[in-house]
Design an enzyme around this catalytic site. Sequence first.
Site, mmCIF file in Angstrom:
data_model
loop_
_atom_site.group_PDB
_atom_site.id
_atom_site.type_symbol
_atom_site.label_atom_id
_atom_site.label_comp_id
_atom_site.label_asym_id
_atom_site.label_seq_id
_atom_site.Cartn_x
_atom_site.Cartn_y
_atom_site.Cartn_z
ATOM 1 N N CYS A 78 -40.365 -31.734 72.905
ATOM 2 C CA CYS A 78 -39.887 -32.174 71.591
ATOM 3 C C CYS A 78 -38.964 -33.392 71.738
ATOM 4 O O CYS A 78 -39.451 -34.463 72.036
ATOM 5 C CB CYS A 78 -39.252 -30.981 70.872
ATOM 6 S SG CYS A 78 -39.402 -31.118 69.096
ATOM 7 N N HIS A 172 -41.800 -26.230 71.068
ATOM 8 C CA HIS A 172 -40.755 -25.584 71.882
ATOM 9 C C HIS A 172 -41.355 -24.412 72.658
ATOM 10 O O HIS A 172 -41.341 -23.275 72.174
ATOM 11 C CB HIS A 172 -39.633 -25.053 70.974
ATOM 12 C CG HIS A 172 -38.641 -26.085 70.560
ATOM 13 N ND1 HIS A 172 -37.383 -26.170 71.125
ATOM 14 C CD2 HIS A 172 -38.719 -27.073 69.652
ATOM 15 C CE1 HIS A 172 -36.721 -27.176 70.572
ATOM 16 N NE2 HIS A 172 -37.508 -27.742 69.666
ATOM 17 N N GLU A 174 -40.215 -22.762 75.072
ATOM 18 C CA GLU A 174 -39.211 -21.784 75.540
ATOM 19 C C GLU A 174 -38.889 -20.739 74.474
ATOM 20 O O GLU A 174 -38.249 -19.736 74.758
ATOM 21 C CB GLU A 174 -37.928 -22.513 75.992
ATOM 22 C CG GLU A 174 -36.973 -22.943 74.891
ATOM 23 C CD GLU A 174 -37.442 -24.144 74.070
ATOM 24 O OE1 GLU A 174 -38.577 -24.630 74.258
ATOM 25 O OE2 GLU A 174 -36.653 -24.577 73.204
HETATM 26 N N1 GLN Z 1 -36.204 -34.412 65.635
HETATM 27 C C1 GLN Z 1 -35.584 -34.303 66.917
HETATM 28 C C2 GLN Z 1 -35.344 -35.664 67.526
HETATM 29 O O1 GLN Z 1 -35.516 -36.637 66.949
HETATM 30 C C3 GLN Z 1 -36.418 -33.462 67.852
HETATM 31 C C4 GLN Z 1 -36.432 -32.041 67.399
HETATM 32 C C5 GLN Z 1 -36.552 -31.039 68.477
HETATM 33 O O2 GLN Z 1 -36.374 -31.333 69.643
HETATM 34 N N2 GLN Z 1 -36.810 -29.847 68.077
HETATM 35 O O3 GLN Z 1 -34.967 -35.758 68.653
#
Ligand code: GLN
Length: 190
Positions: A78, A172, A174
């Site tokens: 992410c 995610h 995890e």
């Molecule tokens: N929107 C977040 C960002 O810009 C990422 C979100 C996440 O890691 N769950 O880093």
Amino acid sequence: MKVGVLALQGAAGLHLSALRSVGAAAIAVRRPDELADVDGLILPGGESTTISMMLDANGLVEPLAERLAGGLAVLGTCAGLLLLAAQVTDGRDDQRCFGTLDISARRNAYGPQTESFEAPLPVAALGPEPMTGIFIRSPIVERTGPGVEVLARLDGRPVLCRQGAAWGCTFHPELSGDLRLHRLFCEEGL
Ligand code: GLN
């Protein structure tokens, strides 16, 4: 094998326990000497702009860039995927992206936190049972370069990809209690 989890901001704790559950020695990485000591690294989800600022504040930008350029096994999840990307759209002008994965990603592309969702993700490399993808303000990968292998897609868009030693996913792993991706990263990535 010792695997670090960057623990400046974001979801480090569950990655550490997932890594330990699959038999890796896992340490939180907050300093250059800790980064120098690992054979692999997870860049967790969180807020990529904040993680980027914290990397600067903790003297980790150059050491991380060097380790990534040296072929360190890395899994970015992410926000971590955004840090590994070659281009980030809708980010902050000053946010770091290390260009380890030849992908372009659009930040917060599904909308705000309230648009978070779960979806089953078939991942052939992990066997017949789909993973549960948990997407929290996730980016969308809009471009992958020729060297990037796409391991899973959602609605046709890459959500898990790999380029050599660098892996990235927009969800995610995890949070689902499914250890298969951590195990594959440790077995094949390191
Ligand atoms: N929107 C977040 C960002 O810009 C990422 C979100 C996440 O890691 N769950 O880093």
